[in-house]
Design a protein around this motif. Structure first.
Motif: not given
Length: 224
Positions: A19-20, A55-56, A58-59
């Protein structure tokens, strides 16, 4: 000047900090994210599915996402990605039992449709669907493995598809994926490509801002 779009393939990103790493490349100036889905069946590699992309999202990854599905069968996977909320879904004609039906699954749910063409796949599959699709993704390497070199004969294929799009007076976007580097992007861009998928050329560099600036500087010199 033509609006070229840069789409880094996160398959080359740092998965320990996925994600970062994606946020860094977005801040550096990329336009969309290319998300490769491989099943170790249609292609000889196994990558990411819908759960990671969910998930990404949501990130906080909110720029356009281009999901490139290299899996067979494909329809059920498409439905899972649609639920997550993506912008483009590209699939290979060989992975669908009925290309028209697969296209309609994508369209009726508000996603844009991409048709992905392998280097040695005939372009005949486009003959009857040009009015149904939004993007044509030309693979310039054999799908499935990272780090392959751009196949020079694909330049002719890109030129042909660009002429086909113009002949149909279409707004179809032309995308290229595989072996795109800063030292060959100028000649690729001259074929009429709109979207460039980058892997290691961006993610294996220490400074995303610097490499993306260099890429955009090259593209600014292209006249189409």
């Amino acid at each position: 000047m033509k609006n070229f779009l840069l789409a880094p393939s996160i398959l080359s990103a740092n998965f320990a900090k996925l994600g970062e790493d994606i946020k860094k490349v977005i801040l550096a100036g990329c336009d969309m994210i290319h998300y490769d889905v491989m099943d170790n069946h249609y292609v000889s590699n196994l990558t990411m599915g819908p759960i990671i992309l969910k998930s990404l999202k949501k990130y906080g990854i909110s720029i356009p996402i281009d999901v490139h599905i290299m899996a067979k069968p494909v329809d059920n996977l498409i439905k899972q990605f649609i639920k997550i909320g993506v912008d483009y879904i590209s699939f290979h004609p060989e992975t669908s039992k009925n290309i028209y039906n697969t296209i309609q699954i994508i369209k009726k749910n508000g996603c844009k449709v991409g048709i992905a063409i392998n280097p040695y796949t005939s372009l005949n599959c486009l003959d009857y669907i040009m009015n149904e699709i939004d993007m044509i993704l030309i693979m310039s390497v054999n799908p499935g493995l990272e780090g392959q070199k751009f196949m020079p004969f694909i330049l002719n294929k890109l030129n042909y598809v660009n002429k086909l799009i113009k002949k149909n007076n279409s707004n179809i976007l032309l995308e290229v994926d595989g072996g795109v580097k800063i030292n060959n992007i100028s000649k690729i861009a001259k074929t009429g490509v709109d979207i460039f998928v980058f892997g290691s050329e961006i993610f294996k560099k220490n400074n995303y801002n610097k490499i993306i600036y260099k890429i955009k500087k090259k593209l600014k010199k292209i006249k189409n």
